[in-house]
Design a protein around this motif. Structure first.
Motif, PDB file in Angstrom:
ATOM      1  N   UNK A 146      11.222   2.637   3.590  1.00 35.33           N
ATOM      2  CA  UNK A 146      11.630   4.038   3.425  1.00 35.33           C
ATOM      3  C   UNK A 146      10.473   4.991   3.741  1.00 35.33           C
ATOM      4  N   UNK A 147       9.248   4.545   3.461  1.00 33.86           N
ATOM      5  CA  UNK A 147       8.059   5.345   3.761  1.00 33.86           C
ATOM      6  C   UNK A 147       7.697   5.320   5.243  1.00 33.86           C
ATOM      7  N   UNK A 148       8.459   4.559   6.031  1.00 32.51           N
ATOM      8  CA  UNK A 148       8.199   4.476   7.466  1.00 32.51           C
ATOM      9  C   UNK A 148       7.186   3.420   7.837  1.00 32.51           C
ATOM     10  N   UNK A 149       6.836   2.552   6.901  1.00 34.14           N
ATOM     11  CA  UNK A 149       5.856   1.496   7.166  1.00 34.14           C
ATOM     12  C   UNK A 149       6.466   0.397   8.022  1.00 34.14           C
ATOM     13  N   UNK A 150       5.598  -0.294   8.741  1.00 28.25           N
ATOM     14  CA  UNK A 150       6.027  -1.426   9.553  1.00 28.25           C
ATOM     15  C   UNK A 150       5.211  -2.658   9.170  1.00 28.25           C
ATOM     16  N   UNK A 151       5.822  -3.851   9.244  1.00 28.87           N
ATOM     17  CA  UNK A 151       5.082  -5.075   8.928  1.00 28.87           C
ATOM     18  C   UNK A 151       3.892  -5.250   9.871  1.00 28.87           C
ATOM     19  N   UNK A 152       2.777  -5.708   9.302  1.00 27.93           N
ATOM     20  CA  UNK A 152       1.563  -5.870  10.102  1.00 27.93           C
ATOM     21  C   UNK A 152       0.769  -7.090   9.640  1.00 27.93           C
ATOM     22  N   UNK A 153       1.438  -8.208   9.492  1.00 29.92           N
ATOM     23  CA  UNK A 153       0.750  -9.442   9.134  1.00 29.92           C
ATOM     24  C   UNK A 153       0.709  -9.685   7.636  1.00 29.92           C
ATOM     25  N   UNK A 154      -0.162 -10.601   7.261  1.00 30.21           N
ATOM     26  CA  UNK A 154      -0.287 -10.978   5.862  1.00 30.21           C
ATOM     27  C   UNK A 154      -1.751 -10.983   5.455  1.00 30.21           C
ATOM     28  N   UNK A 155      -1.956 -10.983   4.156  1.00 31.09           N
ATOM     29  CA  UNK A 155      -3.297 -11.094   3.583  1.00 31.09           C
ATOM     30  C   UNK A 155      -3.222 -12.123   2.473  1.00 31.09           C
ATOM     31  N   UNK A 156      -4.070 -13.137   2.546  1.00 34.25           N
ATOM     32  CA  UNK A 156      -4.094 -14.191   1.536  1.00 34.25           C
ATOM     33  C   UNK A 156      -5.123 -13.846   0.469  1.00 34.25           C
ATOM     34  N   UNK A 157      -4.610 -13.399  -0.672  1.00 35.04           N
ATOM     35  CA  UNK A 157      -5.467 -13.024  -1.796  1.00 35.04           C
ATOM     36  C   UNK A 157      -5.755 -14.278  -2.624  1.00 35.04           C
ATOM     37  N   UNK A 158      -6.978 -14.435  -3.119  1.00 34.00           N
ATOM     38  CA  UNK A 158      -7.327 -15.666  -3.829  1.00 34.00           C
ATOM     39  C   UNK A 158      -6.538 -15.916  -5.121  1.00 34.00           C
ATOM     40  N   UNK A 159      -6.065 -14.879  -5.782  1.00 34.42           N
ATOM     41  CA  UNK A 159      -5.280 -15.097  -7.013  1.00 34.42           C
ATOM     42  C   UNK A 159      -3.840 -14.610  -6.904  1.00 34.42           C
ATOM     43  N   UNK A 160      -3.574 -13.615  -6.090  1.00 43.03           N
ATOM     44  CA  UNK A 160      -2.215 -13.082  -5.966  1.00 43.03           C
ATOM     45  C   UNK A 160      -1.388 -13.812  -4.909  1.00 43.03           C
ATOM     46  N   UNK A 161      -2.039 -14.620  -4.084  1.00 46.17           N
ATOM     47  CA  UNK A 161      -1.324 -15.366  -3.048  1.00 46.17           C
ATOM     48  C   UNK A 161      -1.141 -14.543  -1.783  1.00 46.17           C
ATOM     49  N   UNK A 162      -0.167 -14.911  -0.995  1.00 44.36           N
ATOM     50  CA  UNK A 162       0.082 -14.237   0.279  1.00 44.36           C
ATOM     51  C   UNK A 162       0.827 -12.937   0.045  1.00 44.36           C
ATOM     52  N   UNK A 163       0.227 -11.856   0.487  1.00 46.57           N
ATOM     53  CA  UNK A 163       0.828 -10.526   0.402  1.00 46.57           C
ATOM     54  C   UNK A 163       1.121 -10.039   1.816  1.00 46.57           C
ATOM     55  N   UNK A 164       2.194  -9.303   1.967  1.00 43.04           N
ATOM     56  CA  UNK A 164       2.521  -8.738   3.270  1.00 43.04           C
ATOM     57  C   UNK A 164       1.861  -7.378   3.428  1.00 43.04           C
ATOM     58  N   UNK A 165       1.304  -7.157   4.598  1.00 42.85           N
ATOM     59  CA  UNK A 165       0.686  -5.869   4.927  1.00 42.85           C
ATOM     60  C   UNK A 165       1.766  -4.991   5.548  1.00 42.85           C
ATOM     61  N   UNK A 166       1.931  -3.809   4.986  1.00 40.78           N
ATOM     62  CA  UNK A 166       2.848  -2.807   5.533  1.00 40.78           C
ATOM     63  C   UNK A 166       2.003  -1.627   5.995  1.00 40.78           C
ATOM     64  N   UNK A 167       2.049  -1.349   7.288  1.00 36.37           N
ATOM     65  CA  UNK A 167       1.242  -0.295   7.897  1.00 36.37           C
ATOM     66  C   UNK A 167       1.987   1.033   7.818  1.00 36.37           C
ATOM     67  N   UNK A 168       1.333   2.052   7.258  1.00 38.41           N
ATOM     68  CA  UNK A 168       1.930   3.389   7.178  1.00 38.41           C
ATOM     69  C   UNK A 168       1.820   4.091   8.525  1.00 38.41           C
ATOM     70  N   UNK A 169       2.750   5.002   8.793  1.00 36.75           N
ATOM     71  CA  UNK A 169       2.627   5.797  10.020  1.00 36.75           C
ATOM     72  C   UNK A 169       1.306   6.579  10.006  1.00 36.75           C
ATOM     73  N   UNK A 170       0.719   6.759  11.150  1.00 38.42           N
ATOM     74  CA  UNK A 170      -0.513   7.553  11.266  1.00 38.42           C
ATOM     75  C   UNK A 170      -0.201   9.007  10.926  1.00 38.42           C
ATOM     76  N   UNK A 171      -1.231   9.762  10.530  1.00 39.14           N
ATOM     77  CA  UNK A 171      -0.977  11.165  10.146  1.00 39.14           C
ATOM     78  C   UNK A 171      -0.241  11.970  11.218  1.00 39.14           C
ATOM     79  N   UNK A 172      -0.608  11.788  12.457  1.00 41.99           N
ATOM     80  CA  UNK A 172       0.025  12.580  13.525  1.00 41.99           C
ATOM     81  C   UNK A 172       1.501  12.220  13.706  1.00 41.99           C
ATOM     82  N   UNK A 173       1.886  11.019  13.329  1.00 43.49           N
ATOM     83  CA  UNK A 173       3.289  10.609  13.433  1.00 43.49           C
ATOM     84  C   UNK A 173       4.152  11.230  12.339  1.00 43.49           C
ATOM     85  N   UNK A 174       3.525  11.769  11.315  1.00 38.05           N
ATOM     86  CA  UNK A 174       4.275  12.346  10.195  1.00 38.05           C
ATOM     87  C   UNK A 174       4.495  13.840  10.333  1.00 38.05           C
ATOM     88  N   UNK A 175       3.861  14.456  11.308  1.00 40.95           N
ATOM     89  CA  UNK A 175       4.004  15.917  11.450  1.00 40.95           C
ATOM     90  C   UNK A 175       5.159  16.286  12.354  1.00 40.95           C
TER      91      UNK A 175
END
Length: 175
Positions: A146-175
Motif C-alpha cells: 500500500x505504501x508503494x514498496x516493491x520487493x527487493x531481496x531478503x536479509x538474513x538476520x542472525x536472530x530474526x531469520x530471513x526478512x524480506x526487503x521492501x524498497x520504498x519509492x524514491x522521493x521524486x517518485x512520490x511528488x
C-alpha cells in the motif's frame, strides 16, 4: 553528543507522532509481551520489553532519528510505534512500524508510516528507504504494498531469520 536533544513531533489528520513518555510504558510492554510481537522477534519478557522501550529514546540519541510513539491526536492513547530505525545489525535505515491491538485495522500504520517516510525524505534528506518485513506478517506485507514498496531481496538476520526487503519509492517518485 550534547546533553540535550529534541524528538520532533509530527501531526497527521488523526495522529500525533511524539516522543515516548512514561505513561506509554505499560502499553508498549503489553504489546512486546503479546503474541502480536511474534513477527518482530517476540513475545519478549517484561524485562526485555522494558529495555526495548528505553532503546526507543536511545536510538534518537545515537542516530539523530528514531521511532515515534503513535498516539491518537484527540485522546493521546498510544496506538503503536512507527518511525525510522537503524540498529547496528540492519543493512540500512528503514521505515518501521508496529501497531498495538488498539490501533489495528484503522489505517494507523499507513498514516504514521507515510508521515515518517516524508520526514526521512524531506527533513533528513534520505534518498532511499526500505522496510524489513517477516514474510509471515501478511498485514505488514499488505502495508508495504500500500505504501508503494516493491520487493527487493531478503536479509538474513542472525536472530530474526530471513526478512524480506521492501524498497520504498524514491522521493521524486512520490511528488
Amino acid at each position: 553528543m550534547s546533553g540535550t536533544f529534541t524528538i520532533p513531533e509530527i501531526e497527521t489528520e488523526r495522529l500525533r507522532l511524539r516522543a515516548p513518555v512514561a505513561s506509554d510504558i505499560e502499553h508498549y510492554i503489553a504489546f512486546r509481551m503479546s503474541d502480536r510481537a511474534g513477527t518482530v522477534g517476540g513475545p519478549y519478557s517484561r524485562e526485555t520489553a522494558w529495555s526495548q522501550f528505553c532503546g526507543l529514546v536511545g536510538h534518537w540519541i545515537a542516530r539523530g532519528y528514531g521511532r515515534w510513539m503513535v498516539a491518537d491526536k484527540d485522546t493521546d492513547q498510544p496506538l503503536g510505534v512507527v518511525g525510522l530505525f537503524y540498529p547496528e545489525d540492519w543493512p540500512q535505515p528503514e521505515v518501521a512500524w508496529s501497531v498495538f491491538a488498539e490501533g489495528e485495522g484503522r489505517g494507523i500504520a499507513y498514516e504514521a508510516a507515510v508521515a515518517s517516510r516524508t520526514h526521512a525524505y524531506d527533513v533528513l534528506g534520505w534518498t532511499d528507504a526500505m522496510s524489513l518485513v517477516d514474510p509471515a506478517n501478511t498485514r505488514s506485507v499488505a502495508l508495504a504494498r500500500r505504501l508503494g514498496c516493491t520487493p527487493d531481496g531478503t536479509y538474513d538476520h542472525p536472530t530474526l531469520g530471513t526478512l524480506h526487503i521492501w524498497r520504498h519509492p524514491a522521493p521524486e517518485a512520490l511528488t
